[in-house]
Each structure stands twice: as structure tokens, then as C-alpha cells.
Motif scaffolding. Structure first.
Motif, PDB file in Angstrom:
ATOM      1  N   SER A  29      -9.671   8.544 -17.351  1.00  8.34           N
ATOM      2  CA  SER A  29      -9.280   7.753 -18.511  1.00  8.34           C
ATOM      3  C   SER A  29      -7.960   8.340 -19.013  1.00  8.34           C
ATOM      4  O   SER A  29      -7.538   9.421 -18.568  1.00  8.34           O
ATOM      5  CB  SER A  29     -10.337   7.863 -19.616  1.00  8.34           C
ATOM      6  N   PHE A  30      -7.326   7.662 -19.958  1.00  8.40           N
ATOM      7  CA  PHE A  30      -6.068   8.190 -20.503  1.00  8.40           C
ATOM      8  C   PHE A  30      -6.321   9.480 -21.279  1.00  8.40           C
ATOM      9  O   PHE A  30      -5.482  10.377 -21.268  1.00  8.40           O
ATOM     10  CB  PHE A  30      -5.376   7.143 -21.377  1.00  8.40           C
ATOM     11  N   ILE A  31      -7.476   9.603 -21.922  1.00  7.21           N
ATOM     12  CA  ILE A  31      -7.784  10.849 -22.638  1.00  7.21           C
ATOM     13  C   ILE A  31      -7.899  12.014 -21.663  1.00  7.21           C
ATOM     14  O   ILE A  31      -7.491  13.138 -21.973  1.00  7.21           O
ATOM     15  CB  ILE A  31      -9.031  10.729 -23.548  1.00  7.21           C
ATOM     16  N   ASP A  32      -8.432  11.764 -20.453  1.00  5.86           N
ATOM     17  CA  ASP A  32      -8.496  12.819 -19.431  1.00  5.86           C
ATOM     18  C   ASP A  32      -7.089  13.293 -19.073  1.00  5.86           C
ATOM     19  O   ASP A  32      -6.822  14.501 -19.011  1.00  5.86           O
ATOM     20  CB  ASP A  32      -9.191  12.313 -18.159  1.00  5.86           C
ATOM     21  N   LEU A  33      -6.195  12.332 -18.813  1.00  6.41           N
ATOM     22  CA  LEU A  33      -4.803  12.676 -18.514  1.00  6.41           C
ATOM     23  C   LEU A  33      -4.197  13.441 -19.684  1.00  6.41           C
ATOM     24  O   LEU A  33      -3.557  14.474 -19.511  1.00  6.41           O
ATOM     25  CB  LEU A  33      -3.995  11.408 -18.235  1.00  6.41           C
ATOM     26  N   HIS A  34      -4.407  12.944 -20.895  1.00  6.87           N
ATOM     27  CA  HIS A  34      -3.822  13.554 -22.095  1.00  6.87           C
ATOM     28  C   HIS A  34      -4.310  14.992 -22.291  1.00  6.87           C
ATOM     29  O   HIS A  34      -3.517  15.858 -22.669  1.00  6.87           O
ATOM     30  CB  HIS A  34      -4.138  12.702 -23.323  1.00  6.87           C
ATOM     31  N   GLU A  35      -5.573  15.239 -22.006  1.00  8.69           N
ATOM     32  CA  GLU A  35      -6.098  16.604 -22.171  1.00  8.69           C
ATOM     33  C   GLU A  35      -5.432  17.579 -21.215  1.00  8.69           C
ATOM     34  O   GLU A  35      -5.081  18.687 -21.595  1.00  8.69           O
ATOM     35  CB  GLU A  35      -7.620  16.611 -21.997  1.00  8.69           C
ATOM     36  N   ARG A  36      -5.226  17.172 -19.956  1.00  9.64           N
ATOM     37  CA  ARG A  36      -4.570  18.105 -19.026  1.00  9.64           C
ATOM     38  C   ARG A  36      -3.096  18.281 -19.358  1.00  9.64           C
ATOM     39  O   ARG A  36      -2.538  19.376 -19.228  1.00  9.64           O
ATOM     40  CB  ARG A  36      -4.823  17.737 -17.574  1.00  9.64           C
ATOM     41  N   VAL A  37      -2.442  17.201 -19.805  1.00 16.17           N
ATOM     42  CA  VAL A  37      -1.031  17.293 -20.196  1.00 16.17           C
ATOM     43  C   VAL A  37      -0.887  18.173 -21.445  1.00 16.17           C
ATOM     44  O   VAL A  37       0.015  19.014 -21.524  1.00 16.17           O
ATOM     45  CB  VAL A  37      -0.431  15.884 -20.424  1.00 16.17           C
ATOM     46  N   THR A  38      -1.793  18.002 -22.403  1.00 14.67           N
ATOM     47  CA  THR A  38      -1.765  18.832 -23.616  1.00 14.67           C
ATOM     48  C   THR A  38      -1.987  20.299 -23.253  1.00 14.67           C
ATOM     49  O   THR A  38      -1.305  21.189 -23.783  1.00 14.67           O
ATOM     50  CB  THR A  38      -2.831  18.346 -24.615  1.00 14.67           C
ATOM     51  N   HIS A  39      -2.900  20.557 -22.331  1.00 18.53           N
ATOM     52  CA  HIS A  39      -3.138  21.927 -21.864  1.00 18.53           C
ATOM     53  C   HIS A  39      -1.856  22.508 -21.254  1.00 18.53           C
ATOM     54  O   HIS A  39      -1.479  23.653 -21.525  1.00 18.53           O
ATOM     55  CB  HIS A  39      -4.287  21.931 -20.848  1.00 18.53           C
ATOM     56  N   PHE A  40      -1.186  21.720 -20.434  1.00 23.11           N
ATOM     57  CA  PHE A  40       0.085  22.154 -19.847  1.00 23.11           C
ATOM     58  C   PHE A  40       1.093  22.480 -20.940  1.00 23.11           C
ATOM     59  O   PHE A  40       1.721  23.530 -20.931  1.00 23.11           O
ATOM     60  CB  PHE A  40       0.645  21.067 -18.923  1.00 23.11           C
TER      61      PHE A  40
END
Length: 178
Positions: A115-126
């Protein structure tokens, strides 16, 4: 801190194809486009890239042209994983699968994807682990439209459901100061 968000150039995929994490090629010739992009970027920067070929080709050109010493590829910068939809035409995806996702792409996962939240969580972690601690250095991130929209939502406190308010063209450079 200056952050330069750079989207890869146009891919060889025909319009309407869903190609998230599939490692597709870019349209050639691209040398002049790469030159134009590199001219918009600083030399004294840290350079990060998605490991997908469409970003790596551009990132390595920027690294060479702008004499950047610090270059790193990071899987967290990969485009959204479209799972079962990868390399399908959007029109081929069943309405049963597509409609719920279209109504809530932020929270609904693509079958066998993200989902977009999954993508957002990894990008935020980065962003938190790699970038926000290096406040004195300029940063260049070569990535995908979804990743760039996610970063812009994070930096501008924009709700994820409004991510598509951020238009991100192929080869576009977006400078953000935080």
C-alpha cells in the motif's frame, strides 16, 4: 539543508502499464537529458539512488558529471511494489481488485504488493536514518514518482491521501529546503 529530488527519465514501458518495482529500461538516447539534469544539481552533495536500473543509470551519470564522492543505492527508495499487478495494463486489472485500492490507495495493499503507507514507512525510515542527521550536507535523491511524493508529503506535512497533488514528471528536479 537542501534536498534535490530527481525522478528517473521516461521508461520504455508503453503508457498504461503498471511497472513499480520491475526493473525496466529507459528510453534512449538519454545523454542530453542526463546532462540537463546534472547541471541543475550541486557538486558538493551526498547522492542516494533507488537500486532499480532506471534510477542507477541517471545517478551514476550525476556522480561522474558532478564529481560526487558519496554515492549509495538503497532499496528503501524503490518504487511501490505492485505485486500481482506488475507489468499489467491498468485496464487488465479486475475491478474487484482495482476499485478498493483506487478508493483507498494509502491503506489498501495491492495483492502480493504494498500500500502507499507501506512505501511511506520505508521512505520515512530512510529519511530519518540517512538524511535528517546530516544537516550540513546537500542531498540528491534519484528515485521514483511514488517515493518523491512520499518525501514531499513527509516534508510538507501533507496527508498521504493528497500525495498526487504533487506532480512529478520524468526527469524532473525538485529542490526542497528544510
Amino acid at each position: 539543508m537542501e534536498i534535490y529530488l530527481v525522478r528517473h527519465t521516461e521508461t520504455v514501458c508503453e503508457k498504461g502499464i503498471c511497472y513499480g518495482q520491475t526493473d525496466v529500461n529507459i528510453v534512449e538516447p538519454y545523454d542530453l537529458i542526463f546532462e540537463n539534469i546534472a547541471q541543475q544539481l550541486p557538486q558538493d552533495a551526498l547522492l542516494y539512488s533507488s537500486p532499480l536500473k532506471r534510477c542507477v543509470l541517471l545517478a551514476k551519470h550525476i556522480q561522474k558529471k558532478n564529481k560526487i564522492l558519496n554515492y549509495q543505492e538503497d532499496k528503501r527508495l524503490m518504487e511501490m511494489n505492485f505485486g500481482d499487478w506488475e507489468m499489467k495494463n491498468w485496464n487488465e486489472i479486475s475491478h474487484e481488485d482495482l476499485n478498493p485500492w483506487m478508493e483507498d490507495f494509502v491503506n489498501i495493499r495491492v495483492p502480493n504488493g504494498e500500500s502507499f503507507i507501506d512505501l511511506h514507512e520505508r521512505v520515512t525510515h530512510f529519511m530519518k536514518n540517512k538524511l535528517l542527521t546530516k544537516t550540513s550536507q546537500k542531498l540528491i535523491i534519484v528515485a521514483h514518482a511514488g517515493v518523491i511524493r512520499s518525501i514531499l508529503c513527509l516534508l510538507n506535512s501533507l496527508p498521504l491521501k493528497d500525495a498526487f497533488q504533487n506532480k512529478v514528471d520524468f526527469g524532473q528536479v525538485i529542490k526542497v529546503e528544510i
